[in-house]
Design a protein around this motif. Structure first.
Motif, PDB file in Angstrom:
ATOM      1  N   ASP A 219      31.101  42.176  41.135  1.00 21.08           N
ATOM      2  CA  ASP A 219      32.493  42.259  41.590  1.00 21.08           C
ATOM      3  C   ASP A 219      33.779  42.070  39.882  1.00 21.08           C
ATOM      4  O   ASP A 219      34.475  43.170  40.093  1.00 21.08           O
ATOM      5  CB  ASP A 219      32.764  40.694  42.367  1.00 21.08           C
ATOM      6  CG  ASP A 219      32.279  40.393  44.010  1.00 21.08           C
ATOM      7  OD1 ASP A 219      31.730  42.366  44.125  1.00 21.08           O
ATOM      8  OD2 ASP A 219      32.550  40.271  44.295  1.00 21.08           O
TER       9      ASP A 219
ATOM     10  N   GLU B  76      38.931  45.508  39.594  1.00 20.01           N
ATOM     11  CA  GLU B  76      40.195  45.667  40.150  1.00 20.01           C
ATOM     12  C   GLU B  76      40.442  44.290  40.263  1.00 20.01           C
ATOM     13  O   GLU B  76      42.012  43.735  41.226  1.00 20.01           O
ATOM     14  CB  GLU B  76      39.846  46.412  41.202  1.00 20.01           C
ATOM     15  CG  GLU B  76      39.943  48.146  40.438  1.00 20.01           C
ATOM     16  CD  GLU B  76      39.796  48.901  40.998  1.00 20.01           C
ATOM     17  OE1 GLU B  76      39.802  48.849  42.785  1.00 20.01           O
ATOM     18  OE2 GLU B  76      39.578  50.480  40.901  1.00 20.01           O
ATOM     19  N   THR B  77      39.863  43.409  40.882  1.00 20.11           N
ATOM     20  CA  THR B  77      39.596  42.260  41.573  1.00 20.11           C
ATOM     21  C   THR B  77      39.563  41.318  40.245  1.00 20.11           C
ATOM     22  O   THR B  77      39.419  41.239  39.206  1.00 20.11           O
ATOM     23  CB  THR B  77      38.165  41.694  42.519  1.00 20.11           C
ATOM     24  OG1 THR B  77      38.009  43.158  42.765  1.00 20.11           O
ATOM     25  CG2 THR B  77      38.914  40.490  43.468  1.00 20.11           C
ATOM     26  N   ARG B  78      40.728  39.913  40.901  1.00 20.69           N
ATOM     27  CA  ARG B  78      41.587  38.831  39.997  1.00 20.69           C
ATOM     28  C   ARG B  78      40.478  37.876  40.269  1.00 20.69           C
ATOM     29  O   ARG B  78      39.325  38.201  41.027  1.00 20.69           O
ATOM     30  CB  ARG B  78      42.794  38.162  40.130  1.00 20.69           C
ATOM     31  CG  ARG B  78      43.461  39.137  40.604  1.00 20.69           C
ATOM     32  CD  ARG B  78      45.149  37.961  40.787  1.00 20.69           C
ATOM     33  NE  ARG B  78      44.622  37.728  41.711  1.00 20.69           N
ATOM     34  CZ  ARG B  78      45.470  36.339  42.591  1.00 20.69           C
ATOM     35  NH1 ARG B  78      46.369  35.706  41.580  1.00 20.69           N
ATOM     36  NH2 ARG B  78      45.583  35.571  43.607  1.00 20.69           N
TER      37      ARG B  78
ATOM     38  N   ASP C  61      40.376  35.627  42.924  1.00 22.72           N
ATOM     39  CA  ASP C  61      39.970  36.280  43.958  1.00 22.72           C
ATOM     40  C   ASP C  61      38.484  35.988  44.420  1.00 22.72           C
ATOM     41  O   ASP C  61      37.608  35.656  44.992  1.00 22.72           O
ATOM     42  CB  ASP C  61      40.629  37.556  44.228  1.00 22.72           C
ATOM     43  CG  ASP C  61      42.097  37.251  44.388  1.00 22.72           C
ATOM     44  OD1 ASP C  61      42.721  36.203  45.051  1.00 22.72           O
ATOM     45  OD2 ASP C  61      42.906  38.219  44.252  1.00 22.72           O
ATOM     46  N   ILE C  62      37.812  36.294  42.920  1.00 21.95           N
ATOM     47  CA  ILE C  62      35.631  36.025  43.072  1.00 21.95           C
ATOM     48  C   ILE C  62      35.948  35.179  43.296  1.00 21.95           C
ATOM     49  O   ILE C  62      34.726  34.075  44.114  1.00 21.95           O
ATOM     50  CB  ILE C  62      35.764  37.010  41.574  1.00 21.95           C
ATOM     51  CG1 ILE C  62      35.741  38.637  42.003  1.00 21.95           C
ATOM     52  CG2 ILE C  62      33.873  37.367  41.828  1.00 21.95           C
ATOM     53  CD1 ILE C  62      36.148  39.024  41.295  1.00 21.95           C
TER      54      ILE C  62
ATOM     55  N   LYS D  92      36.409  33.927  46.570  1.00 28.78           N
ATOM     56  CA  LYS D  92      35.298  34.686  47.725  1.00 28.78           C
ATOM     57  C   LYS D  92      33.846  33.849  47.721  1.00 28.78           C
ATOM     58  O   LYS D  92      33.329  33.660  48.673  1.00 28.78           O
ATOM     59  CB  LYS D  92      35.441  35.994  46.637  1.00 28.78           C
ATOM     60  CG  LYS D  92      33.943  37.102  48.110  1.00 28.78           C
ATOM     61  CD  LYS D  92      34.059  38.780  46.945  1.00 28.78           C
ATOM     62  CE  LYS D  92      32.751  39.424  48.002  1.00 28.78           C
ATOM     63  NZ  LYS D  92      32.770  40.567  47.074  1.00 28.78           N
TER      64      LYS D  92
ATOM     65  N   LYS E 183      35.030  41.056  32.231  1.00 28.88           N
ATOM     66  CA  LYS E 183      36.692  41.722  33.167  1.00 28.88           C
ATOM     67  C   LYS E 183      36.574  42.284  31.600  1.00 28.88           C
ATOM     68  O   LYS E 183      37.697  43.905  32.738  1.00 28.88           O
ATOM     69  CB  LYS E 183      36.925  40.521  33.519  1.00 28.88           C
ATOM     70  CG  LYS E 183      38.323  41.477  35.174  1.00 28.88           C
ATOM     71  CD  LYS E 183      39.606  41.097  35.595  1.00 28.88           C
ATOM     72  CE  LYS E 183      40.439  41.291  36.333  1.00 28.88           C
ATOM     73  NZ  LYS E 183      39.243  41.769  37.292  1.00 28.88           N
TER      74      LYS E 183
END
Length: 281
Positions: free
Chosen positions: A65, A70-72, A75-76, A79, A104
């Motif tokens: 991920d 693109e995903t913070r 947020d990961i 998740k 990242k």
């Protein structure tokens, strides 16, 4: 093969719920055993504790991920069930050796941990002597400690209970109170789904319990294996029971406690029996 198929179905369940809280009781139901016995079986078969396996799979997917870019990170972390970025960062670095931010922003290399697949491996034959014993309910008295539902968290709890019992004279007192089979100092893992999990150091006795707790071991059928050596060797015997004997035995785990019977509790010259609760398939 049915036994192995159940384990693989449980792994499929884990994969489908990695972004949720994994229900250990459901894993046990899939494998037709208790959550406690499932975790012991998984650890011996996979060579890694269940909770650690789940963490590795989550961190492997989290890295994918992060590579998406693109995903913070927050947020990961959410998740995969981490309540804070700090906890997620700690788990991620423990597995990958780098911070999530390095993946990242810098495209750093990460590790991959694939889903496990259970198979029956044919090895050199080694004899294992055992007997099957059906026994009615019996009463034990002794001392206990609560166990966590994630069994590797108990690796310090049980040894400390034994150390304390040896130091404060509990073991000597209990030895003088045993009067019914199984005759020996008992280590009893009482871990069913209805009661709080506990580990007992106890003896089978009809005498007044006095200062001690009492517990009734339910009627069951046990496969009983004998061993000798250091107390560490009992772990190897238990591993062999699960990985070598159980798959082809025609038995599966029953919902009753595991029992270790120490006939001679000397840590350097132990004589013991391992009682595994079983039922015919």
């Amino acid at each position: 093969m049915e036994w192995v198929e159940r384990l693989n179905q449980s792994v499929k369940y884990i994969e489908e719920h990695l972004t949720e809280e994994i229900d250990y009781e459901q894993l046990g139901r899939i494998a037709c055993c208790s959550a406690y016995h499932y975790q012991r079986m998984f650890a011996y078969m996979a060579g890694v504790p269940l909770a650690e396996y789940i963490r590795r799979r989550k961190m492997s997917l989290a890295a994918v991920d992060l590579q998406g870019g693109e995903t913070r990170i927050l947020d990961i972390a959410e998740k995969y069930g981490y309540q804070s970025p700090t906890a997620f960062n700690r788990a991620f670095q423990a597995f990958h050796g780098i911070a999530p931010s390095a993946v990242k922003t810098q495209g750093a290399a990460v590790k991959s941990f694939s889903p496990i697949v259970f198979q029956i491996a044919v090895k050199g034959a080694a004899e294992m002597e055992y007997r099957v014993e059906t026994k009615g309910a019996f009463r034990i008295i002794g001392v206990s400690a609560p166990l966590d539902k994630e069994i590797e968290k108990n690796f310090l709890v049980v040894p400390k209970l034994w150390q304390d019992a040896a130091a404060n004279g509990v073991i000597q007192k209990l030895a003088g109170m045993m009067d019914t089979p199984p005759m020996g100092l008992l280590g009893v893992s009482a871990c069913n789904e209805e009661e709080r999990w506990k580990y007992f150091i106890a003896v089978s006795s009809t005498k007044p319990r006095g200062e001690f707790e009492e517990y009734t071991v339910p009627a069951s059928t046990w496969a009983v294996f004998s061993g000798a050596g250091t107390n560490q060797s009992i772990q190897e015997l238990e591993r062999r029971i699960v990985t070598e004997w159980l798959p082809g035995s025609g038995y599966e785990y029953a919902d009753a406690p595991d029992i270790e019977v120490y006939l001679n509790p000397d840590p350097q010259n132990a004589q013991y029996e391992v009682w595994i609760p079983v039922t015919k398939k």
